[in-house]
Design an enzyme around this catalytic site. Structure first.
Site, PDB file in Angstrom:
ATOM      1  N   ASP A   1       1.253  -1.590   0.115  1.00 42.72           N
ATOM      2  CA  ASP A   1      -0.122  -0.200  -0.225  1.00 42.72           C
ATOM      3  C   ASP A   1       0.719   1.310   0.076  1.00 42.72           C
ATOM      4  O   ASP A   1       1.969   0.990   0.437  1.00 42.72           O
ATOM      5  CB  ASP A   1      -1.062  -0.235   1.380  1.00 42.72           C
ATOM      6  CG  ASP A   1      -1.595   1.239   1.312  1.00 42.72           C
ATOM      7  OD1 ASP A   1      -2.891   1.431   0.189  1.00 42.72           O
ATOM      8  OD2 ASP A   1      -1.780   1.695   1.944  1.00 42.72           O
ATOM      9  N   SER A   2       0.376   2.120  -0.159  1.00 43.01           N
ATOM     10  CA  SER A   2       0.635   3.997  -0.608  1.00 43.01           C
ATOM     11  C   SER A   2       1.435   3.644   1.127  1.00 43.01           C
ATOM     12  O   SER A   2       2.423   5.156   1.356  1.00 43.01           O
ATOM     13  CB  SER A   2      -0.423   4.704  -0.931  1.00 43.01           C
ATOM     14  OG  SER A   2      -1.164   5.160  -0.419  1.00 43.01           O
TER      15      SER A   2
ATOM     16  N   CYS B   1      -4.298  -1.503  -2.072  1.00 39.15           N
ATOM     17  CA  CYS B   1      -3.810  -0.055  -2.435  1.00 39.15           C
ATOM     18  C   CYS B   1      -5.026   0.068  -3.956  1.00 39.15           C
ATOM     19  O   CYS B   1      -4.950  -0.455  -4.651  1.00 39.15           O
ATOM     20  CB  CYS B   1      -2.697   0.735  -2.799  1.00 39.15           C
ATOM     21  SG  CYS B   1      -2.696   2.339  -3.546  1.00 39.15           S
TER      22      CYS B   1
ATOM     23  N   GLU C   1      -2.747   9.308   7.736  1.00 39.09           N
ATOM     24  CA  GLU C   1      -1.076   9.043   7.593  1.00 39.09           C
ATOM     25  C   GLU C   1      -0.658   9.853   8.936  1.00 39.09           C
ATOM     26  O   GLU C   1       0.367   9.878   9.518  1.00 39.09           O
ATOM     27  CB  GLU C   1      -0.584   9.672   6.148  1.00 39.09           C
ATOM     28  CG  GLU C   1      -1.000   8.373   5.095  1.00 39.09           C
ATOM     29  CD  GLU C   1       0.135   7.201   5.775  1.00 39.09           C
ATOM     30  OE1 GLU C   1       0.826   7.507   6.479  1.00 39.09           O
ATOM     31  OE2 GLU C   1      -0.505   6.068   4.819  1.00 39.09           O
TER      32      GLU C   1
ATOM     33  N   CYS D   1     -11.069   2.862  -0.318  1.00 31.44           N
ATOM     34  CA  CYS D   1      -9.566   3.264  -0.235  1.00 31.44           C
ATOM     35  C   CYS D   1      -9.019   2.571   1.328  1.00 31.44           C
ATOM     36  O   CYS D   1      -9.783   2.343   2.538  1.00 31.44           O
ATOM     37  CB  CYS D   1      -9.099   4.378   0.024  1.00 31.44           C
ATOM     38  SG  CYS D   1      -7.455   4.941   0.951  1.00 31.44           S
TER      39      CYS D   1
ATOM     40  N   HIS E   1      -7.624   2.791   3.836  1.00 24.61           N
ATOM     41  CA  HIS E   1      -7.351   3.717   4.867  1.00 24.61           C
ATOM     42  C   HIS E   1      -8.554   3.890   5.384  1.00 24.61           C
ATOM     43  O   HIS E   1      -8.787   4.238   7.299  1.00 24.61           O
ATOM     44  CB  HIS E   1      -6.334   4.716   4.235  1.00 24.61           C
ATOM     45  CG  HIS E   1      -4.710   5.508   3.338  1.00 24.61           C
ATOM     46  ND1 HIS E   1      -4.475   4.816   2.416  1.00 24.61           N
ATOM     47  CD2 HIS E   1      -4.002   5.297   4.546  1.00 24.61           C
ATOM     48  CE1 HIS E   1      -3.436   5.275   2.975  1.00 24.61           C
ATOM     49  NE2 HIS E   1      -2.744   5.718   3.829  1.00 24.61           N
TER      50      HIS E   1
END
Length: 260
Positions: free
Chosen positions: A9-10, A72, A151, A181, A183
């Site tokens: 993932d990012s 992601c 983040e 997403c 997240h």
């Protein structure tokens, strides 16, 4: 690590996938990479996304990993097919198809897909849902403020005002929401405080079930083996742990910094 699954993932969002896979696949080794150095991905061009993702895929391949999960939505929406074409000997699984299949099982009629700008601009969710059921009304919404807030760890103080800014106007207009997403499941309880009467579909849970099914069907699970977990970030280790500490249990797990 035996029959290791690579998860990418990012940033910390893919830990929601890792966490589910630890539960679903206790006999499987898992290696996670969060590309925090280059996060967020949501405003990157397709070329930039491919460059970032291909470097991580090559890192996994160098470590003899043959099954990779793009945890992601942004890379799954934009560069999954290009990665599969470039690395044909490696099975690369995206999150979107499994999320759509999970959504369709709910028999909903009006869904809001929230995701990064790059995912929304690809219209991948809308197009994939239409392949199976053109009667579903799909609304799409880019929510670019959320990943940076998650983040940074600021979501811990509550980000209801930002969520309200994005989705409050959909009250009474939708019966479901796809958290497009990985997240976003981190703040699902805060979403539910704003929109409490709809069905939420998490891409994190959906892709974990798909991987578990694939491993079972191909007899790749050794029930005598105790799965090991390795966590890596291309960014700062302490920042990574701080952002994720409220939802991911790091007990007994070390986070490593890597360059890809």
């Amino acid at each position: 690590m035996k029959n290791t699954i690579g998860i990418f993932d990012s940033g910390v969002g893919g830990l929601t996938v890792l966490q589910t896979m630890i539960k679903d696949l206790p006999h499987t080794d898992l290696m996670y990479i969060g590309d925090n150095k280059n996060c967020p991905y949501g405003d990157k061009s397709k070329e930039a996304l491919y460059e970032c993702a291909s470097k991580v895929v090559e890192y996994f391949i160098a470590h003899q990993i043959k099954i990779i999960v793009l945890a992601c939505n942004t890379t799954s929406a934009n560069v999954l097919e290009e990665l599969r074409a470039a690395y044909p000997k490696t099975r690369i699984i995206g999150v979107i198809d499994s999320t759509v299949q999970n959504f369709l099982k709910k028999d909903m009629e009006k869904v809001l897909v929230i995701a990064t700008k790059a995912t929304i601009d690809s219209h991948k969710y809308q197009d994939t849902i239409a392949l199976y059921n053109k009667q579903v009304q799909v609304m799409e919404l880019s929510t670019p403020k959320l990943v940076p807030l998650i983040e940074s760890g600021e979501y811990k103080q509550g980000i209801q005002e930002t969520i309200k800014e994005y989705v409050a106007s959909y009250q009474g207009k939708i019966d479901s929401m796809i958290l497009g997403c990985t997240h976003y499941p981190i703040i699902d309880s805060q979403f539910k405080e704003v929109l409490s009467d709809i069905c939420y579909i998490s891409s994190s849970e959906s892709v974990s079930k798909e991987v578990a099914y694939y491993l079972s069907e191909h007899h790749l699970i050794d029930t005598q083996h105790v799965g090991q977990v390795e966590i890596n970030t291309t960014g700062d280790i302490e920042d990574f742990k701080f952002a994720a500490a409220s939802f991911f249990d790091f007990t007994g797990k070390k986070v490593h910094h890597i360059e890809v």
